[in-house]
Design a protein around this motif. Sequence first.
Motif, short mmCIF file in Angstrom:
data_model
loop_
_atom_site.label_atom_id
_atom_site.label_comp_id
_atom_site.label_asym_id
_atom_site.label_seq_id
_atom_site.Cartn_x
_atom_site.Cartn_y
_atom_site.Cartn_z
N GLN A 122 3.57 -3.68 67.29
CA GLN A 122 4.58 -2.73 67.75
C GLN A 122 4.10 -1.31 67.48
O GLN A 122 3.72 -0.98 66.35
CB GLN A 122 5.90 -3.00 67.02
CG GLN A 122 7.10 -2.24 67.54
CD GLN A 122 8.39 -2.69 66.86
OE1 GLN A 122 8.65 -3.88 66.72
NE2 GLN A 122 9.20 -1.74 66.44
N ASN A 123 4.12 -0.44 68.49
CA ASN A 123 3.60 0.91 68.32
C ASN A 123 4.69 1.94 68.01
O ASN A 123 4.44 3.14 68.10
CB ASN A 123 2.78 1.35 69.54
CG ASN A 123 3.64 1.59 70.77
OD1 ASN A 123 4.85 1.41 70.76
ND2 ASN A 123 3.00 2.00 71.87
N CYS A 124 5.87 1.47 67.65
CA CYS A 124 6.97 2.38 67.35
C CYS A 124 7.73 1.87 66.12
O CYS A 124 7.68 0.69 65.78
CB CYS A 124 7.92 2.49 68.54
SG CYS A 124 8.62 0.91 69.08
N THR A 125 8.43 2.80 65.48
CA THR A 125 9.26 2.47 64.32
C THR A 125 10.72 2.47 64.75
O THR A 125 11.17 3.38 65.45
CB THR A 125 9.06 3.52 63.21
OG1 THR A 125 7.68 3.54 62.84
CG2 THR A 125 9.90 3.18 61.98
N TRP A 126 11.46 1.43 64.35
CA TRP A 126 12.90 1.41 64.65
C TRP A 126 13.55 2.63 64.00
O TRP A 126 13.31 2.93 62.83
CB TRP A 126 13.57 0.15 64.10
CG TRP A 126 13.07 -1.16 64.63
CD1 TRP A 126 12.68 -2.24 63.89
CD2 TRP A 126 12.96 -1.56 66.00
NE1 TRP A 126 12.31 -3.27 64.72
CE2 TRP A 126 12.48 -2.89 66.02
CE3 TRP A 126 13.20 -0.93 67.22
CZ2 TRP A 126 12.24 -3.59 67.20
CZ3 TRP A 126 12.97 -1.62 68.40
CH2 TRP A 126 12.49 -2.93 68.39
N SER A 127 14.39 3.30 64.77
CA SER A 127 15.02 4.52 64.28
C SER A 127 16.49 4.56 64.71
O SER A 127 16.79 4.39 65.89
CB SER A 127 14.31 5.75 64.83
OG SER A 127 15.03 6.94 64.56
N LYS A 128 17.37 4.80 63.76
CA LYS A 128 18.79 4.92 64.09
C LYS A 128 19.04 6.10 65.01
O LYS A 128 20.03 6.12 65.76
CB LYS A 128 19.63 5.05 62.82
CG LYS A 128 19.32 6.28 61.98
CD LYS A 128 20.13 6.29 60.70
CE LYS A 128 19.80 7.51 59.84
NZ LYS A 128 20.57 7.49 58.55
N GLY A 129 18.13 7.07 65.00
CA GLY A 129 18.26 8.21 65.89
C GLY A 129 18.04 7.87 67.35
O GLY A 129 18.35 8.68 68.24
#
Length: 265
Positions: free
Chosen positions: A56-63
């Motif tokens: 996965q090339n992204c981080t989970w973010s609440k934003g």
Amino acid sequence: MLGPAGALLLAALASLPAIPARAQNIETAPSFVDDFTSFNRERWYVSDGWMNGSHQNCTWSKGQVSVSDGVLSLGFEKQKTKDREFACGEIQTKQRFGYGTYEARMKTDTGPGLNAAFFSYIGPSDKQPWDEIDFEILTKDTSKVQVNAYIDGKGKNEKLVEVPGGTDKAFNDYAFVWEKDSLRWYVNGQLVNTITDPAKLPSHAQKIFFSFWGSDTMKSWMGAFADPGRKLSLQVERVAFTALGEPCQFPESLACTIKQLGTSN
């Protein structure tokens, strides 16, 4: 008293390999419909500050999770964290659901190397076997959606099906009906895939997920990722779960128009 033929039959049956029992009664949370007039934090957990793995090339973010004008949006955009160059969005239910009709009305963006998904899942993180039922839109080609199921971590049940008009041009309805003896997927009310093999049917209650993420490494499946140069989104207008045998949750529901007890339409 058994005669010789009966004794031979019993001996033959005893020699057959044991077939694992499949759970026939799965506890489920109650039916619900969520039209995202607000964000129900009692229902939804927002993934934040981590990722599913090196693919996965992204981080989970609440934003990257927001609700506005009755639409849930899960974003994907360039936003550097300590581990990744991009941020992405995911939500999951806090409760687990069993047999019934699962429905979502959603619209995707477009771009290679991205996955917009509506699915149910349970697995090792919940100290359960890995069972999963999927709708995955690989936005390199928005004319199709991939349906799939994992049973105790074993997949290879995938099928690509057409989405008339495309997943990115308008909102479309995606639904699966999970019963004791079958699993069926629908797109805009049309049956697109059926599984009835007992070995390929889930047997554990699952959480409901929406996610939008990217990968630099899964090129053969998702396409070669390219920086979209703008924020992309997966938009969801509605999600519902109708437990097997219960009344449908809204007038347009698939559960209003199909029989849920072992029929395919």
